[in-house]
Design a protein around this motif. Structure first.
Motif, PDB file in Angstrom:
ATOM      1  N   ARG A 154      -2.341  -6.827   1.430  1.00 43.38           N
ATOM      2  CA  ARG A 154      -3.607  -7.091   0.751  1.00 43.38           C
ATOM      3  C   ARG A 154      -4.154  -8.468   1.130  1.00 43.38           C
ATOM      4  O   ARG A 154      -5.365  -8.636   1.329  1.00 43.38           O
ATOM      5  N   LYS A 157      -5.716  -8.125   4.512  1.00 40.23           N
ATOM      6  CA  LYS A 157      -6.948  -7.336   4.423  1.00 40.23           C
ATOM      7  C   LYS A 157      -8.121  -8.192   3.951  1.00 40.23           C
ATOM      8  O   LYS A 157      -9.276  -7.931   4.310  1.00 40.23           O
ATOM      9  N   ASP A 158      -7.839  -9.203   3.164  1.00 40.06           N
ATOM     10  CA  ASP A 158      -8.895 -10.055   2.633  1.00 40.06           C
ATOM     11  C   ASP A 158      -9.528 -10.946   3.697  1.00 40.06           C
ATOM     12  O   ASP A 158     -10.626 -11.481   3.466  1.00 40.06           O
ATOM     13  N   SER A 161     -10.585  -8.161   9.962  1.00 42.21           N
ATOM     14  CA  SER A 161     -11.272  -6.865  10.045  1.00 42.21           C
ATOM     15  C   SER A 161     -10.464  -5.827  10.805  1.00 42.21           C
ATOM     16  O   SER A 161     -10.799  -4.636  10.762  1.00 42.21           O
ATOM     17  N   VAL A 164      -4.636  -3.165   8.995  1.00 38.92           N
ATOM     18  CA  VAL A 164      -3.409  -3.788   8.499  1.00 38.92           C
ATOM     19  C   VAL A 164      -2.477  -2.697   8.013  1.00 38.92           C
ATOM     20  O   VAL A 164      -2.902  -1.766   7.315  1.00 38.92           O
ATOM     21  N   ASP A 183      -5.554  -1.547  -0.205  1.00 41.46           N
ATOM     22  CA  ASP A 183      -4.637  -2.662   0.042  1.00 41.46           C
ATOM     23  C   ASP A 183      -4.115  -2.673   1.471  1.00 41.46           C
ATOM     24  O   ASP A 183      -3.593  -3.697   1.930  1.00 41.46           O
ATOM     25  N   ALA A 184      -4.209  -1.559   2.163  1.00 37.09           N
ATOM     26  CA  ALA A 184      -3.760  -1.452   3.547  1.00 37.09           C
ATOM     27  C   ALA A 184      -4.505  -0.302   4.202  1.00 37.09           C
ATOM     28  O   ALA A 184      -5.046   0.575   3.518  1.00 37.09           O
ATOM     29  N   ASP A 185      -4.514  -0.318   5.528  1.00 36.39           N
ATOM     30  CA  ASP A 185      -5.121   0.777   6.280  1.00 36.39           C
ATOM     31  C   ASP A 185      -4.097   1.829   6.659  1.00 36.39           C
ATOM     32  O   ASP A 185      -4.439   2.994   6.864  1.00 36.39           O
TER      33      ASP A 185
END
Length: 272
Positions: A154, A157-158, A161, A164, A183-185
């Motif tokens: 997370r 991710k903040d 781009s 993650v 929170d994740a890809d």
């Protein structure tokens, strides 16, 4: 024996060796390359002010300390064109004097700009101060709880781009929850699929796990390939938890649906 700073020529040689290894991986038909940049090994040591005391272009600022890593990323991508490249980063070293999450975020930004296709959010390190507790995050035991590294994902991710991946003590349910929450890809499943493969895979309509521990048969009769972490993370949509291999196409298990292509259709990855 005391450590010594690497000479510039030695650093350049190591970068070339990473590129050569990437070319061999491409020639061997690998689907992706993951750069091991975490838990206090050499690349991580360069990126960390705890270990890196250099005063040249490879030390000092975050950008300089990341230079070794970014040069490796460039060498890997140049020598394995078309191959997605990921990087496993310790977001927080979790020992006194080690990397903080804020510094991990700053490093992730530099690495993302270097051209990564994915960052795998790790935590912890082999510490120099005897704090063995930090190693728990390198190989997270169950007392740390399910999905214990999702906060690290997370945090990345903040600030970046690029995709993650969250890893560490995932079940299919909490992996899907992390994806749904943004929170994740991707959610990587590694030891979870080997230690608890029957329980986890049964949740995804797999009826049996083959004796080799690497493949499983689903209710539809398809053969599913059990793999870990990064290979499943590229060219995919994060909406289901299991994919399959069939008719020479390459896919894998992840919280993703892979966009498959036959191996025979892959372009040459070594530069001309």
């Amino acid at each position: 024996m005391l450590c010594r700073p690497l000479e510039i020529d030695e650093i350049h040689l190591l970068v070339r060796r990473f590129g050569e290894a990437a070319a061999r991986a491409g020639d061997a038909g690998m689907d992706a390359i993951d750069i091991h940049g975490h838990t206090g090994y050499l690349i991580d040591q360069f990126m960390s002010a705890w270990w890196n005391r250099r005063t040249d272009v490879y030390g000092g600022s975050v950008e300089n300390r990341c230079r070794f890593a970014t040069e490796i990323i460039a060498a890997v991508k140049a020598n394995a064109p078309g191959l997605p490249v990921s990087f496993r980063l310790s977001v927080n070293h979790r020992f006194a004097g080690g990397r903080t999450t804020a510094e991990g975020q700053a490093i992730a930004v530099v690495l993302a700009v270097a051209g990564l296709d994915l960052i795998i959010a790790d935590d912890g390190s082999y510490a120099d101060d005897g704090s063995y507790e930090t190693m728990d995050y390198v190989f997270p035991p169950y007392h740390l709880g399910d999905a214990c590294r999702v906060p690290a994902a997370r945090a990345l991710k903040d600030v970046v781009s690029v995709p993650v991946m969250a890893v560490g003590n995932h079940t299919p349910e909490n992996a899907e929850a992390a994806l749904a929450a943004g929170d994740a890809d991707f959610a990587g499943l590694g030891p979870e699929l080997t230690e608890k493969s029957v329980r986890i895979l049964t949740a995804h309509t797999v009826t049996s796990v083959d004796a080799d521990g690497l493949t499983a048969t689903g209710q539809d009769g398809a053969v599913h390939v059990i793999v870990s972490t990064v290979i499943a993370a590229f060219g995919v949509r994060p909406d289901t938890a299991l994919t399959q291999r069939s008719k020479g196409a390459t896919t894998c298990i992840s919280s993703a649906t892979a966009c498959t292509r036959p191996r025979s259709a892959r372009p040459s990855r070594r530069p001309s």
